[in-house]
Design a protein around this motif. Sequence first.
Motif, mmCIF file in Angstrom:
data_model
loop_
_atom_site.group_PDB
_atom_site.id
_atom_site.type_symbol
_atom_site.label_atom_id
_atom_site.label_comp_id
_atom_site.label_asym_id
_atom_site.label_seq_id
_atom_site.Cartn_x
_atom_site.Cartn_y
_atom_site.Cartn_z
ATOM 1 N N SER A 183 0.819 -1.217 0.000
ATOM 2 C CA SER A 183 0.000 0.000 0.000
ATOM 3 C C SER A 183 0.848 1.261 0.000
ATOM 4 O O SER A 183 0.369 2.336 -0.372
ATOM 5 C CB SER A 183 -0.938 -0.002 1.211
ATOM 6 N N HIS A 210 -4.890 -0.008 5.950
ATOM 7 C CA HIS A 210 -6.021 -0.014 6.871
ATOM 8 C C HIS A 210 -7.082 1.021 6.507
ATOM 9 O O HIS A 210 -8.154 1.036 7.106
ATOM 10 C CB HIS A 210 -5.527 0.227 8.300
ATOM 11 N N GLU A 211 -6.797 1.854 5.503
ATOM 12 C CA GLU A 211 -7.754 2.868 5.080
ATOM 13 C C GLU A 211 -8.378 2.539 3.729
ATOM 14 O O GLU A 211 -9.256 3.265 3.260
ATOM 15 C CB GLU A 211 -7.047 4.228 4.993
ATOM 16 N N THR A 212 -7.917 1.474 3.086
ATOM 17 C CA THR A 212 -8.346 1.148 1.726
ATOM 18 C C THR A 212 -8.727 -0.328 1.638
ATOM 19 O O THR A 212 -8.593 -1.085 2.588
ATOM 20 C CB THR A 212 -7.209 1.453 0.728
ATOM 21 N N ARG A 213 -9.187 -0.710 0.471
ATOM 22 C CA ARG A 213 -9.633 -2.097 0.267
ATOM 23 C C ARG A 213 -9.138 -2.608 -1.084
ATOM 24 O O ARG A 213 -8.552 -1.870 -1.869
ATOM 25 C CB ARG A 213 -11.168 -2.186 0.314
ATOM 26 N N ASP A 264 -11.092 3.800 7.346
ATOM 27 C CA ASP A 264 -11.540 3.904 5.950
ATOM 28 C C ASP A 264 -12.617 4.962 5.761
ATOM 29 O O ASP A 264 -13.171 5.102 4.665
ATOM 30 C CB ASP A 264 -12.053 2.545 5.449
#
Length: 320
Positions: free
Chosen positions: A13, A80-83, A220
């Motif tokens: 990431s 931890h903020e994206t997928r 997120d």
Amino acid sequence: MQILSLAAMEEASRTGSRDADLEHLFLALALSDQAAGTALRAAGVTLARAREAVQAMHSEQLNSIGISLSAPQPGRIVFHETRGYEWTPRALDVFKRAGDQGSGDAAAVLRELLVEPGGLIEDLLERLDTSAADITSALTTVTTSSTVTTPARSTAASGSINGSTETFVPAEVDVVWALLSDPTRMPEWNPSVGSVEFAENGDGQGATTWLAVVPAVHPDGKPARVKEKFRRRQMELTESVPLERIAWRTSYPAIKRGNTNVLAIDLAPAPGGTRLQLTVSWTRRGGWRRLFSWVLRPLQRFLMWLGLFQIGAGISRAFR
């Protein structure tokens, strides 16, 4: 493997990639608290050096196909903020072989990575002035030696449910201590804390009490659904041994006779960083609630492990 997956995808990431490949797995192994990570660091493969080697390799790959631009400069971890992250097929194949031919732990993954036929890992090791043979020798030494420095074991509190885990942090002990011992910095590493404010001197014996408020939103951006009585927590510093150990007791002022828990973190220096042992103790309720709690014990232990896993990852992420 879950811990390796998290670390590898966090590393991916940093460059905006959604595909975790062999180099990201290699970086994750350099962070591992298991024998694989210890062996790599003993051979001089620290996270910082491994990142530099990966960056140089990517830049040369671009130049080899006529693109004179440098590889994208890494930024902060946003996993931890994206997928939408996935393993590449060849990385999945390494995991599969490690499970089929070994124990499936980090050491087995490292052994399979070292014999991966694509040449990527061989290239990285050459840039790091080492070789697969050197790493294999270091791994053998580590796995047959009992001299690895680990934090002192925490004593389990009587009448409580206890769990512990270990993690490696790529920073020196004094730097890690500076983070963990400052209550106002708790939101940097504890995902269940959004802000901290001073409350009062707790027991008159030097223990300091703080109020912690849970985050209003998840990393997120989605709203955090937390009942009002669980939004504010009382955090009491119960033990502090500089550079060695710190412990926090958590309770909920809005809940009468509610459960409390103690998070203790022991620190020990290690090559390339610091080894941490995280231990949590949950108090057991008395009476019929205690009898009923036996039914929920597997769930409690899973939640305990999940909480420690997230906290350990948060501390590591703060230094990466």
